[in-house]
Design a protein around this motif. Structure first.
Motif, short mmCIF file in Angstrom:
data_model
loop_
_atom_site.label_atom_id
_atom_site.label_comp_id
_atom_site.label_asym_id
_atom_site.label_seq_id
_atom_site.Cartn_x
_atom_site.Cartn_y
_atom_site.Cartn_z
N PRO A 224 1.31 -0.01 -9.58
CA PRO A 224 2.47 0.01 -8.69
C PRO A 224 2.57 -1.33 -7.98
O PRO A 224 1.55 -1.94 -7.67
CB PRO A 224 2.11 1.11 -7.69
N LEU A 225 3.79 -1.82 -7.77
CA LEU A 225 3.93 -3.13 -7.12
C LEU A 225 4.57 -3.00 -5.74
O LEU A 225 4.01 -3.44 -4.74
CB LEU A 225 4.75 -4.06 -8.00
N SER A 226 5.76 -2.40 -5.71
CA SER A 226 6.43 -2.33 -4.41
C SER A 226 7.42 -1.17 -4.42
O SER A 226 7.80 -0.65 -5.47
CB SER A 226 7.17 -3.64 -4.14
N SER B 295 0.84 -1.20 0.00
CA SER B 295 0.00 0.00 0.00
C SER B 295 0.88 1.25 0.00
O SER B 295 0.47 2.30 -0.45
CB SER B 295 -0.96 -0.01 1.18
N GLU B 296 2.12 1.12 0.46
CA GLU B 296 3.04 2.25 0.41
C GLU B 296 3.33 2.62 -1.06
O GLU B 296 3.28 3.78 -1.45
CB GLU B 296 4.35 1.89 1.13
N ALA B 297 3.61 1.57 -1.86
CA ALA B 297 3.87 1.80 -3.28
C ALA B 297 2.65 2.44 -3.94
O ALA B 297 2.77 3.34 -4.77
CB ALA B 297 4.22 0.49 -3.98
N ALA B 298 1.48 1.96 -3.55
CA ALA B 298 0.25 2.48 -4.14
C ALA B 298 0.09 3.97 -3.85
O ALA B 298 -0.26 4.76 -4.72
CB ALA B 298 -0.95 1.70 -3.62
N LEU B 299 0.40 4.33 -2.62
CA LEU B 299 0.26 5.72 -2.22
C LEU B 299 1.27 6.60 -2.97
O LEU B 299 0.94 7.67 -3.49
CB LEU B 299 0.49 5.84 -0.71
N ILE B 300 2.49 6.10 -3.05
CA ILE B 300 3.53 6.85 -3.78
C ILE B 300 3.13 7.04 -5.24
O ILE B 300 3.19 8.13 -5.80
CB ILE B 300 4.88 6.11 -3.67
N TRP B 301 2.67 5.95 -5.84
CA TRP B 301 2.29 6.02 -7.26
C TRP B 301 1.11 6.97 -7.46
O TRP B 301 1.04 7.70 -8.43
CB TRP B 301 2.00 4.62 -7.79
#
Ligand code: ADP
Ligand code: MG
Length: 467
Positions: A48-50, A17-23
């Motif tokens: 986004p994956l990671s 979910s961190e990657a998702a937020l960044i993306w």
């Protein structure tokens, strides 16, 4: 493109979910800097994956995406990730292998918190496929044997058979559109991540013209080059449209070289497509050309039985045979007949009997004679004025060509329900105002010149009565 950046992902991976937020933050920067259509085509499909020590792993549909993004949006995307992650930010593209099972995805962008698992599908654009067309409801017959078998083979293994392109040809209402859409639907069922698109060559031309007007030709062409399966229906409508043919030629080559599947339909076999660029015709013959013939009697009965059962009606053998004997050349008409029967019997709450069937069949054959295509009109008009049919689709300003073109447009407007836009397209991609101009011009000339009026009336009769 730096290939070392692209990885092939072989096992399933959960989105962090961190990657998702960044993306998500990157996307909002990107969105502000590109037109919406670019955003939707090239950035929305990215998942986004990671994220690990500044390395953001994102998943893209295929190699073509990476090339396109790197070439056109490298600066933008780098700026976005640096702004969000920091100077050390790095992007790693991941391509999913086609045969992998779909990874469980957390739709963290939409939800912002862990959400139910959903399946990622490669569908971020309208593929114009109608789910009604399947192989299951396509009746096998001698008339369509090869075309059907090749279509089934392709949908199991798109791009990897020797049927590339698959070129299906035959008359109207014989099942070409049904078959090629069934390919599209089945490929998506078997390989949900493949990028599949179906469209008629008319729509392709209209989109291309719009792309030219909006200065988006590169983007337009890149979009089609990013497909795994490109299905173009009624390719004969590209005749006389040289610029569209040129562009299609390049798209064809790119896809073919990358082993992507191309499926085409036409009313004629490739070598009879007069006015089509020779290099395209030769490419159409690279794979397999398969025809669809009018159905024989047994196939017509089988189709009628199958369709009437689907509509929930039972017809006696006598009625089935009557219809199959009298409607012989076109499956669309067989279908139309059943729908009409169903409608009349439910309106009058009467059983479907032979009398009603005879009346309905009769109405259909009368209508058939009136219904006419722009192509027939053009052919008859050109014959009359002794002008080569292709000339009226070209930019030819010779007097006799202009008059033939304008009369053909006039009659197309009078005798068909096609829009001005469609009529214009059939005459070498001219726009609707040209058609209006032609219509008014012929109307005026007929008022002043009784001889011309007589000619046009004569042509109209010939077209309507089909002689
Ligand atoms: P074409 O594109 O060749 O003009 P279509 O694919 O539009 O023809 O077919 C006309 C109609 O007939 C469609 O509704 C289609 O579903 C139906 N049809 C054609 N062939 C078959 C078949 N073999 N089995 C069942 N339905 C068929
Ligand atoms: Mg069709």
């Amino acid at each position: 493109m730096d290939n070392s950046l692209a990885e092939i992902q072989t096992n399933s991976e959960n989105i962090s979910s961190e990657a998702a937020l960044i993306w998500k933050n990157c996307l909002s920067i990107i969105k502000e800097n590109v037109p919406l259509i670019t955003y939707n085509t090239w950035f929305l499909p990215i998942k986004p994956l990671s994220i690990e020590s500044g390395k953001l792993r994102i998943q893209v549909p295929n190699n073509f995406f990476i090339e396109w993004i790197e070439e056109h949006y490298n600066t933008l995307i780098t700026r976005a990730i640096r702004q969000v992650i920091g100077e050390e930010a790095e992007l790693i593209y991941v391509i999913l292998e086609e045969d992998d099972p779909l990874p469980p995805m957390v739709d963290a962008i939409a939800e912002e918190k862990p959400a139910p698992k959903t399946v990622a599908k490669a569908k971020d654009f309208d593929n114009y496929l109608n789910p009604r067309y399947t192989f299951e409801n396509f009746i096998k017959g001698e008339n369509n044997q090869l075309a059907r078998a090749a279509s089934v083979a392709i949908s199991k293994n798109p791009g990897n058979t020797s049927f590339n392109p698959l070129f299906i040809y035959g008359g109207v209402g014989l099942g070409k559109t049904h078959l090629v859409q069934a390919i599209g639907n089945t490929v998506l069922k078997n390989f949900p991540r493949k990028r599949v698109i179906y469209l008629s060559s008319d729509i392709f031309t209209i989109e291309f013209v719009e792309a030219i007007q909006n200065n988006k030709v590169n983007e337009f062409s890149a979009f089609y080059k990013s497909m795994d399966v490109l299905i173009i229906d009624d390719i004969q409508f590209l005749i006389g449209k040289e610029k569209t043919q040129d562009l299609f030629f390049h798209i064809f080559n790119t896809l073919h070289q990358m082993g992507k599947q191309i499926v085409l339909t036409s009313d004629k076999p490739p070598k009879e497509l007069k006015g089509m660029n020779e290099r395209l015709i030769s490419r159409f013959q690279w794979g397999l050309s398969a025809d669809i013939q009018p159905p024989d009697f047994e196939t017509r009965i089988a189709i009628l039985k199958n369709k009437s059962e689907n509509y929930g009606i039972e017809l006696s053998p006598e009625i089935l045979e009557y219809i199959a004997h009298n409607i012989t050349s076109n499956i669309r008409e067989l279908e139309g007949c059943l729908i009409k029967l169903l409608a009349s019997s439910s309106l009058s709450s009467k059983e479907i009997d032979l009398e009603l069937v005879k009346k309905t069949v009769n109405e259909i054959s009368t209508k058939r004679q009136i219904k006419t295509s722009i192509e027939t009109i053009t052919k008859i008009v050109c014959e009359h004025f002794n002008v080569d049919e292709n000339k009226v689709r070209e930019k030819n300003r010779k007097k006799e060509v202009v008059i033939a073109r304008q009369v053909a447009m006039y009659l197309a407007k009078k005798l068909t329900n096609f829009s001005l836009k469609t009529i214009g397209l059939h005459f070498g991609g001219r726009d609707h105002s040209t058609v209006i101009h032609a219509f008014n011009n012929v109307d005026n000339m007929m008022a002043q010149d009784p001889k011309l009026k007589e000619k046009v009336e004569h042509l109209r009769n010939r077209i309507e009565l089909g002689y």
